[in-house]
Scaffold this motif. Structure first.
Motif, short mmCIF file in Angstrom:
data_model
loop_
_atom_site.label_atom_id
_atom_site.label_comp_id
_atom_site.label_asym_id
_atom_site.label_seq_id
_atom_site.Cartn_x
_atom_site.Cartn_y
_atom_site.Cartn_z
N TRP A 292 -26.45 -25.92 66.17
CA TRP A 292 -27.36 -26.75 65.36
C TRP A 292 -28.50 -27.25 66.26
CZ3 TRP A 292 -29.48 -31.57 65.05
CH2 TRP A 292 -30.00 -31.94 63.82
N GLU B 93 -24.44 -23.34 60.67
CA GLU B 93 -23.24 -23.64 59.91
C GLU B 93 -22.22 -22.51 60.02
OE1 GLU B 93 -22.01 -25.70 55.69
OE2 GLU B 93 -23.98 -24.78 55.88
N PRO C 140 -15.47 -29.37 61.76
CA PRO C 140 -16.47 -28.91 60.81
C PRO C 140 -16.37 -29.61 59.46
CG PRO C 140 -14.76 -27.25 61.13
CD PRO C 140 -14.56 -28.29 62.19
N HIS D 205 -23.00 -32.54 57.52
CA HIS D 205 -23.56 -31.92 56.32
C HIS D 205 -22.51 -31.53 55.28
CE1 HIS D 205 -26.61 -31.61 59.45
NE2 HIS D 205 -27.50 -31.50 58.50
N ASN D 206 -21.46 -32.31 55.13
CA ASN D 206 -20.44 -32.00 54.13
C ASN D 206 -20.66 -32.82 52.86
OD1 ASN D 206 -18.48 -30.03 55.30
ND2 ASN D 206 -18.51 -31.53 56.96
N LYS E 120 -15.14 -24.39 51.24
CA LYS E 120 -14.91 -24.85 52.60
C LYS E 120 -13.52 -24.47 53.13
CE LYS E 120 -18.62 -27.02 54.08
NZ LYS E 120 -19.30 -26.66 55.34
#
Length: 828
Positions: A457, A463, A483, A488-489, A500
């Motif tokens: 990133w 991602e 993760p 950014h979830n 996911k």
């Protein structure tokens, strides 16, 4: 209160300090190793004269002065000692200070001196304030101390000479540290050098001190934990709001470092006759060298920020905006309150040294900066002295008594490599951060090490490409954010838990050294920024989570299925955010300057949809400033916010052009002539009013009475379930099993079997992560070789028609509705 003494340079002790400087230089061939030792004595440290009088050993790194050719004779330590009481908690007060200027001695790029006559600050006494000043052709200038221990009026004002040895000697939790090395529960291992390393927590709670209590201070937070600890010690029942703070053995404080200030609004240190902004450190009084009395108007800093907009300077001090008393003792008191809980809580500091706000340009030597970066200024990590000072800042801050360190944005620690013609990750510097040891109450130890690192990133494919394991592989004792935890979830969107799964599978397979959980300061902010009016080919908002967007957001980041997955099945260290626990609003509050604030607020255009219910907007307590600008209802406010966001994109962030575009909209603004639309000044005023209102709106004190008895009690039971089974932190082994049902058939059903290492307990988990109701039982779950008999319900979401403690047969069904879960256990 006039207890001042004449300040004077102690020639003999200063000569010893200069000789020490030479010895350090001569004993190290490597510039960085020499700089690390020199950095330990930069700043202002309490020492004594031969007669036992308090003195200050001071040091400044001054490469800019040397390069500019400023003569040594034109450089002084400016000392300001109050002769009248100073109320650090007052909104505004005027105090008198005796101002003195003491010459310093130069050695290479450094200025050193041992100065008698300075008053050391304590819990009850405001110490002498100080800064370096020098004269050149343009007049007098000031240089703040980057390694200060106390900055009661912010990083842009003079620092306070503070007695840190006294603070350490008097800390209430000395016994906690004195016994650290012999406590097997708190120490994971003893390193090769014999130092204990603090063991990882079993679960974590993230807290923003500025909005966690009514006072928004560390003192208020300490008192909250003292009160809860007292109830637990006495066996008293906890209030529903209390439960949101406990059941954890780790707390991650969002950054407590001094932050940037809005130069157009903030001015917490105003000497008489000084018209400069607070972001321009200046000498006090006239240019002569004789003692004089000066008047200064001071106020308690009231910066509004989530904590990450630091200026790096004075990093080793505590952000005065979250100090109710202005005393750094509040941070120690909070840590001690956590350590005094019936089950002691580790405190983890969130360290954000991956960048500096632009305000840092006015407070640090120029070699600190490589140039503009994504978050303001990128730091010049390869420079030996910069590198050494950053590590010393970390050491001093952690010596307030932190058990662990979370390195914010480790992927941002980079430097330009001309040979490769690209930026490379400075993993050697991160290794140096990992190697820093702490000394508290006479005990030297290594903290629990946690990195947030989403490299590569912000590369476009980050991602897919991020492993979240780079630093674990380099430092096997360390932990990283997973993760599922990275910024950014968005679990408010339908199919999140299905799409996911590949990342969830990684958590199960090798997440034992990851922090897990979907709720933190960044993920909720990202959730708030989701456009609720999505296009056809985007994931829609999950309709199973609630009937309104605020209800959806609350349930997305706090529901039984997710909580039970992370606490009852998943490896790693689960982490929650206290605002999510309380289902309280949270937004992107970061007041930096009037112009940039408009852009920050425009990014929050969907906040009105996601976080603001009509009845909350109309509550007289909330959004008083925005209402004062003429916004009468949340619909009008939302329309304006969306238009503001669109204007940012259409004008490439030209405030005047934005104002002109928005003049076509029906807004409360009437322009300069009383007939037109908003001006650029109106937009800036709106942004500041919005940030203040959101900051107040997010204060947990507003939501304490709204906490649900059943929900908060169940979440606490879930956390305690984890603490009783610390083995769950380990990766899912080959003998264990975990999967999801596919095809999904309308329900994302996670299920699996885990077993204690000693074989004394089996745990069967099933959760409807999202979707329509589904019936489950031990028999219906396709777990290989699953025993049929002996299963007992250990935990069940409150809305289910089964209760903990019920024995069940293998085919007894439990209907799991959306975001609910059940856990069975058996003894083989």
């Amino acid at each position: 209160m006039d207890t001042t003494q004449e300040c004077r340079l102690l020639d003999e002790q200063t000569a010893d300090l200069l000789a020490w400087h030479d010895d350090v230089r001569e004993s190290h061939e490597d510039d960085f190793e020499a700089a690390k030792e020199l950095a330990t004595r930069l700043g202002a440290h309490v020492t004594e004269t031969e007669d036992g009088e308090v003195a200050a050993a001071v040091g400044f790194w001054t490469p800019d002065l040397v390069e500019a050719g400023v003569p040594e004779t034109d450089v002084y330590l400016e000392v300001l000692t109050s002769t009248t009481p100073v109320d650090l908690a007052a909104e505004e007060t005027t105090a008198e200070f005796q101002r003195e200027r003491v010459p310093l001695r130069r050695k290479g790029e450094f200025h050193w001196g041992v100065v008698a006559g300075m008053r050391a600050g304590t819990r009850d006494v405001v110490g002498s304030l100080y800064q370096l000043v020098y004269e050149d052709d343009d007049g007098w200038h000031a240089v703040p101390d980057p390694l200060a221990y106390s900055v009661p009026f912010g990083a842009f004002a003079p620092a306070e000479f503070y007695d840190m040895e006294r603070l350490d000697d008097e800390r209430p939790d000395r016994a906690y540290f004195e016994t650290l090395g012999t406590d097997e529960e708190r120490v994971e291992t003893t390193e090769h050098d014999g130092l204990p390393r603090v063991s990882p927590a079993n679960s974590m709670l993230e807290i923003h001190p500025g909005t966690a209590t009514e006072s928004g201070s560390l003192k208020g937070l300490a008192e909250r934990y003292e009160d809860i600890g007292g109830k637990l010690h006495r066996g008293d029942e906890l209030d529903p709001a209390d439960r949101n703070f406990v059941g954890y053995d780790g707390i991650q404080l969002m950054p407590v470092e001094p932050i940037t200030e809005n130069p157009d609004i903030h001015d917490f240190w105003r000497p008489a006759g000084d018209s400069s902004s607070s972001n321009d450190p200046t000498p006090v009084g006239t240019a002569d060298d004789d003692p004089e009395t000066v008047e200064v108007t001071v106020s308690h800093p009231d910066m509004i920020n989530w904590g990450y907009d630091i200026v790096v300077s004075a990093f080793s001090a505590v952000n005065p905006a979250i100090l109710e008393t202005g005393r750094p003792d509040e941070l120690v008191d909070f840590i001690a309150a956590c350590h005094a809980m019936p089950d002691p809580i580790r405190v983890v500091f969130d360290v954000a040294l991956g960048h500096a706000d632009n305000g840092g340009l006015n407070t640090l030597p120029s070699p600190f900066f490589e140039g503009p970066g994504m978050y303001g200024q990128h730091l010049n990590y390869p420079h030996p002295t910069v590198r050494a000072m950053l590590l010393e800042m970390q050491r001093r801050k952690m010596d307030f008594g932190a058990d662990g360190i979370r390195v914010d944005g480790a992927q941002d620690f980079t430097y330009y490599d001309p040979g490769l013609d690209e930026n490379v990750h400075d993993d050697a510097f991160l290794a140096e951060m990992d190697a820093v040891t702490q000394e508290v109450a006479g005990t030297e130890y290594r903290p629990w090490m946690v990195f947030e690192d989403g490299r590569p990133w912000p590369r476009e494919d980050w991602e897919l490409a991020a492993t979240y394991r780079s630093l674990i592989e380099q430092h096997p004792h360390s932990f990283q954010w997973s993760p599922i935890t990275f910024a950014h979830n968005t679990p408010a969107l339908l199919t999140f838990w299905a799409t996911k799964w590949w990342r969830v599978r990684e958590v199960l397979d090798f997440g034992g050294h990851w922090l897990t959980g979907v709720a933190n300061h960044d993920t909720i902010r990202r959730g708030t920024q989701i456009d609720p009016h999505v296009e056809f080919n985007q994931s829609p908002v999950n309709p199973y989570l609630g009937e309104s967007l605020p209800n959806v957001l609350d349930e997305a980041y706090d529901n039984a299925a997710a909580a039970m997955f992370f606490y009852c099945a998943s490896p790693g260290v689960p982490m929650d955010f206290v605002h999510a626990n309380a289902r309280a609003p949270w937004g992107f509050v970061r007041d930096t300057d009037e112009t940039w604030n408009v852009k920050v607020v425009s990014d929050e255009s969907s906040f009105v949809d996601w976080q603001l219910r009509p009845e909350e907007f109309h509550d007289p307590e909330h959004f008083t400033r925005v209402k004062g600008l003429g916004f009468e209802d949340e619909e009008q406010l939302g329309t304006f916010m969306n238009a503001l966001s669109a204007a940012v994109d259409a004008t490439d962030y030209d405030l005047d052009a934005m104002a002109e575009m928005l003049s076509a909209l029906d807004t409360p603004f009437t322009g300069e002539d009383g007939t037109g639309g908003p001006t650029a000044t109106d937009l800036e005023a709106f942004a500041y009013a919005w940030m203040q209102d959101v900051h107040d709106f997010a204060n947990l004190a507003h939501w304490a009475d709204d906490q649900d008895e059943e929900r908060t009690a169940f979440r606490l039971r879930t956390r305690r379930f984890r603490h009783e089974r610390p083995w769950l932190r380990e990766d899912v082994s080959e003998s264990e099993f975990f999967t999801y049902r596919h095809p999904t058939d309308g329900t994302v059903l996670y299920f699996g079997l885990r077993e204690s290492p000693d074989g004394d307990e089996q745990l069967l988990f099933a959760a409807n992560m999202e979707g329509v109701p589904v019936d489950v039982s031990p028999e219906s779950l396709d777990v290989p070789d699953l025993p049929r008999d002996g299963w007992t319900v250990a935990l069940a979401a409150p809305s289910l028609d089964v209760e903990a403690g019920e024995e069940t047969t293998a085919d007894d069904p439990v209907t799991l509705t959306n975001a609910t879960a059940v856990v069975w256990t058996r003894e083989p």
